[in-house]
Design an enzyme around this catalytic site. Structure first.
Site, PDB file in Angstrom:
ATOM      1  CE  LYS A   1      63.877   6.920 -68.045  1.00 47.27           C
ATOM      2  NZ  LYS A   1      62.994   7.399 -66.962  1.00 47.27           N
TER       3      LYS A   1
HETATM    4  C1  LIG Z   1      62.546   8.664 -66.614  1.00 45.68           C
HETATM    5  C2  LIG Z   1      61.486   8.706 -65.594  1.00 45.68           C
HETATM    6  C3  LIG Z   1      60.506   9.727 -65.581  1.00 45.68           C
HETATM    7  C4  LIG Z   1      60.530  10.879 -66.571  1.00 45.68           C
HETATM    8  O1  LIG Z   1      60.298  10.457 -67.887  1.00 45.68           O
HETATM    9  P1  LIG Z   1      60.741  11.395 -69.114  1.00 45.68           P
HETATM   10  O2  LIG Z   1      60.494  10.603 -70.318  1.00 45.68           O
HETATM   11  O3  LIG Z   1      62.198  11.697 -68.892  1.00 45.68           O
HETATM   12  O4  LIG Z   1      59.922  12.636 -69.028  1.00 45.68           O
HETATM   13  C5  LIG Z   1      59.499   9.648 -64.644  1.00 45.68           C
HETATM   14  N1  LIG Z   1      59.470   8.665 -63.723  1.00 45.68           N
HETATM   15  C6  LIG Z   1      60.397   7.692 -63.689  1.00 45.68           C
HETATM   16  C7  LIG Z   1      60.315   6.654 -62.632  1.00 45.68           C
HETATM   17  C8  LIG Z   1      61.422   7.662 -64.626  1.00 45.68           C
HETATM   18  O5  LIG Z   1      62.338   6.683 -64.585  1.00 45.68           O
END
Ligand SMILES: *Cc1c(COP(=O)(O)O)cnc(C)c1O
Length: 495
Positions: free
Chosen positions: A113
């Protein structure tokens, strides 16, 4: 370039307005009116460029109200040495001759993120100035664990912004919770919601569409915006690393210009894999997009049948950031695959909110079939994959990454496709110490931050420094609320 609502194309906003608002007022997702195309010369020019330059050049294709030099200064700051522990920002690690892992967790909160949420506050701050906004932006976030922390880290003490995060009370790891409740900054708030991620997300969406709350806040000089991946400013910085990965594969001789690559992405809200789709639509040579789910395998079923049906059991798993039944960003894909048919998309979304279910047209089904392959990995498979990666490659991966690694193997076994593949590694294994320790045959002793040391001693891998620093940190927040009380929490926070 304008940004249009997926549910009503007559809503047309500039990039700065789209980033400022997050979500369109009609509930639709703001989406670029066309996808810019890149060519081989463009890719070649990126090969020697450092990550921030790649980011600025790619993002400038979409954000014509942000000069490239401005984007470059944001990217140099966002991905610089104060925040990322490697200058590559999103380095590729070779697993075997045709398998690579794209490590997206080298930022300040050790989850992918950060790749977007270090850029978004800078884009949003600039958007306030570009649009002549005189109010304060309050960012409302529903998080399945990683977004909340990454967003607070990005927005902490950013002038004329504040941020309120809601997370599911028993749906995040101890490290994730510790990261959030110790967050510093005078403009941040955190609240646990009794319920799961979908409850928190539904609550945030409800607040966004509540005209009375909007009016009240307006009188207080505040407007609401979003840092969830419904905000285009979240998706765009993620497009960058797929193109960047391709450039690294070219640079390292793993691919020749024009060769295809497959991407396998552990998926929850469909943001990350949507970014890969945009990279492909821009002209990046991509073969298949492999969508990896955990036991909450609604997307696997959707990709195989064309029916999206959320009327099913919700499971809490060891990959909590993927414990999602309503993948919001799918709406942008449906908009694109329907030939930008806003009425058709509106119909699907109305059916989803009425009966929890919709079935896409035959032409969308055919398009999905050509582009995507969906698979899922259950809890035992996740644990076994972490163990196998550690034994066979000396490579320690987290629970979300393991889902992708396993689904990639399933895809290859099912199709025989040996195209070079990159799977996304979305979090540091140190965010999920207990499950990772179990998976490598070291039963966890103790809980929370104590396990950081145990995992370090068991594997000799380094603890990300920001996670190590959690140990001595003071808890700052202790708020929890029923989902029906989220409105009140927001109004109190913005007093
Ligand atoms: C948010 C997240 C995901 C999923 O990503 P999306 O964009 O919501 O599909 C996968 N792995 C981790 C560690 C995340 O924080």
């Amino acid at each position: 370039m304008k940004y249009l609502s997926t549910r009503d194309k007559r809503i047309r906003l500039s990039a700065a307005e789209a980033i400022k608002m997050g979500l369109s007022r009609d509930g639709g997702l703001l989406t670029p009116e066309r996808v810019p195309v890149i060519d081989e010369a463009f890719l070649r020019s990126l090969i020697p460029a450092p990550y921030p330059v790649r980011a600025a050049k790619i993002m400038a294709l979409y954000l014509d109200d942000y000069p490239e030099a401005e984007l470059l200064s944001f990217a140099e700051d966002a991905y610089g040495p104060e925040r990322f522990d490697t200058p590559a920002a999103a380095p590729l690690r070779k697993v075997d001759s045709n398998t690579y892992c794209l490590e997206l967790w080298h930022g300040p909160t050790s989850a992918f993120k950060d790749m977007a949420l270090q850029m978004l506050p800078r884009l949003l701050s600039a958007a306030l100035a570009k649009t002549g906004e005189d109010k304060t932006a309050c960012i409302l976030v529903a998080t399945s664990g990683d977004t909340g922390k990454a967003a607070m880290e990005g927005f902490a003490d950013v002038p004329r912004t504040s941020i309120m995060v809601f997370y599911p009370k028993d749906g995040v790891s101890e490290i994730q919770e510790a990261q959030m409740v110790t967050q510093e900054g005078n403009n941040v708030g955190v609240c646990a919601v009794v319920g799961n991620f979908d409850d928190a997300q539904a609550g945030v969406k409800r607040i966004f569409s509540d005209a009375a709350i909007r009016d009240t806040l307006d009188k207080r000089g505040v407007f609401l915006s979003s840092a969830n991946s419904i905000n285009w400013g979240r998706i765009l910085p993620q497009v960058v690393y797929y193109i960047s990965a391709y450039c690294d594969l070219l640079r390292d001789g793993a691919l020749s210009m024009g060769d295809k690559v497959n991407f396998c992405v552990p998926t929850g809200n469909f943001g990350d894999i949507l970014a890969a789709y945009y990279a492909m639509r821009m002209g990046l040579p991509v073969g298949k997009l492999i969508c990896a789910s955990n036991r909450n395998n609604i997307l696997t079923d959707f990709l195989r049948t064309g029916v999206y049906d959320r009327n099913r059991q919700f499971y809490t798993t060891m990959s909590p950031s993927m414990d999602i039944l309503v993948s919001s960003n799918l709406e942008r894909l449906l908009y694109d695959l329907s030939g930008e048919n806003d009425a058709e998309v509106r119909g699907y979304m109305e059916a989803l909110s009425r009966g929890g279910k919709y079935e896409v047209s035959e032409s969308i089904k055919a398009a999905l079939n050509g582009l995507y392959w969906g698979g899922f990995c259950d809890e035992r498979g996740t644990s076994a994959t972490i163990g196998r990666y550690w034994r066979d490659y000396g490579y320690l991966i987290d629970t979300h990454t393991a889902v992708a690694a396993d689904v990639l193997e399933q895809y290859r076994a099912a199709t025989g496709d040996r195209t070079v593949a990159v799977f996304a590694s979305t979090a540091s294994p140190y965010k999920f110490c207990d499950h990772v320790l179990d998976a490598i045959g070291q039963p966890p002793k103790g809980a929370g931050t104590a396990l950081l040391d145990q995992l370090h001693e068991a594997t000799g891998t380094p603890i990300p420094s920001r996670l190590a620093a959690l140990k001595g940190k003071q808890r700052r927040f202790d708020l929890s609320a029923e989902k029906a009380d989220m409105e009140r929490v927001v109004l109190d926070f913005l007093k």
